[in-house]
Design an enzyme around this catalytic site. Sequence first.
Site, short mmCIF file in Angstrom:
data_model
loop_
_atom_site.label_atom_id
_atom_site.label_comp_id
_atom_site.label_asym_id
_atom_site.label_seq_id
_atom_site.Cartn_x
_atom_site.Cartn_y
_atom_site.Cartn_z
N LYS A 90 0.80 -1.24 -0.03
CA LYS A 90 -0.07 0.18 -0.10
C LYS A 90 0.65 1.12 0.05
CE LYS A 90 -4.50 -1.36 1.66
NZ LYS A 90 -4.39 -2.96 2.01
N GLU A 112 -10.11 7.25 3.94
CA GLU A 112 -10.91 6.26 4.89
C GLU A 112 -10.25 5.14 4.90
OE1 GLU A 112 -11.86 6.15 1.17
OE2 GLU A 112 -11.51 4.09 1.26
N SER A 378 1.49 -10.04 -0.79
CA SER A 378 1.41 -8.56 -0.72
C SER A 378 1.66 -7.93 0.52
CB SER A 378 -0.26 -8.23 -1.00
OG SER A 378 -1.06 -8.97 -0.22
C1 LIG Z 1 -4.95 -3.86 1.42
C2 LIG Z 1 -4.21 -5.16 1.47
C3 LIG Z 1 -4.80 -6.04 0.16
C4 LIG Z 1 -5.91 -5.76 -0.48
O1 LIG Z 1 -5.93 -4.68 -1.36
P1 LIG Z 1 -5.94 -4.62 -2.84
O2 LIG Z 1 -6.04 -3.20 -3.33
O3 LIG Z 1 -6.70 -5.61 -3.44
O4 LIG Z 1 -4.17 -5.11 -3.15
C5 LIG Z 1 -4.12 -7.08 0.13
N1 LIG Z 1 -2.99 -7.46 0.97
C6 LIG Z 1 -2.55 -6.85 2.09
C7 LIG Z 1 -1.37 -7.16 2.76
C8 LIG Z 1 -3.17 -5.59 2.02
O5 LIG Z 1 -2.96 -4.88 3.44
#
Ligand SMILES: *Cc1c(COP(=O)(O)O)cnc(C)c1O
Length: 407
Positions: A90, A112, A378
């Site tokens: 993010k 938000e 992610s």
């Molecule tokens: C917020 C988040 C997501 C989901 O958000 P996307 O916009 O779909 O990438 C996925 N993995 C993690 C670790 C997150 O913090």
Amino acid sequence: MNHIAVDERGYYGEFGGAFIPEMLYPNVEELKNCYLDIMHDPDFEREFRSLLKDYVGRPSPLYLAERLSEHFKTNIYLKREDLNHTGAHKINNTIGQILLAKRLGKQRIIAETGAGQHGVATATVCALMGIECIVYMGVVDIKRQAPNVARMKMLGAEVRPATSGSQTLKDATNEAIRDWINNPEDTHYIIGSVVGPHPYPDMVARFQSVISEEMKWQLEEHTGKQSPDLIIACVGGGSNAAGAYYHYLNEKNVRLIAVEAAGLGVHSGESAATSVLGTKGIIHGSRTLLMQTPDGQIIEPYSISAGLDYPGIGPLHAHLISSGRAEAVSVTDEEALKAGFFLAKKEGIIPALESAHAFSALHKIDYRREDVIVVCLSGRGDKDLETYIRYLEGGVPADSLGSAETI
Ligand SMILES: *Cc1c(COP(=O)(O)O)cnc(C)c1O
């Protein structure tokens, strides 16, 4: 030459656009007219790159997971977004948007947040730049996500409770939009995924595209080829997936796997599998697939993973999935939890529950021995430890989770 790109009006095929209250028109129009020029400005580019390198810690490694590969009898690489500052992808987007806000002369940031992850990433870059930060959050979420609320406060942000409706993410979104309408001159609204009115989905996808940009040269170093055979990513709104797919969108022989949260089961009534359950409608300012009742009321989604607990899906992904370019896979809470434990034991990496969904997809798709598969990891699992441990203590023998044979 990007054929799967947003058009002038902000559409990917029939999805996207900018459905906004008239009073927001000047803000969104300003952004739409400026974002590409700003992003292509060499000074902007230099500052963005330099912060990604020295502050975020990029490039994030592309790691050949040998024990995982051996188990699944293929070649699995992990794109390590979990190693970024603040623990997920993010931050790539919030760094980009804060620099953009500065160039637009904005002195105040609003956002938000549901789980608090985007709120923390936003509060982080506001602290970095010394800019005022207000994060709207539903009262229910403030109670559920106390550690992230504490982080935001420590970083100097003001967390404003959204007290209307179900007191969760969509109510926080409404409050943020109301704030933006009232403060059009000095405020930028940082949206955290590839959702919202045009140009947000395209802008966020471009900021996150650094993920696949790095994958190209990293794969070449590892395998001698720039392209993998498959890319697997979890999809909440879809920003880590958009970043991981971005530079391969037009390469038809790179399969794109989008993993959604099935919660307690796709048809259990407790799910967030938007591509299966969703119908066309408008949410958060764009036309896309969303979970709604026949008369257009948004259905509260459910997933054990807060980042995937969203009733819509970004318009890019609605287009990729409905056109057949991407394959959607649904993964339940339990399957994701098991995949999280499995990765921990196999590779010494505790993934975020969101990312754990992506790993579980390895059981649900076909692939060949010689394939090169990239899984977008992610985020890291520190924030989810309590959930993992509760599951362990819920009577599932730790042994069975730890052994190679179980998921
Ligand atoms: C917020 C988040 C997501 C989901 O958000 P996307 O916009 O779909 O990438 C996925 N993995 C993690 C670790 C997150 O913090």
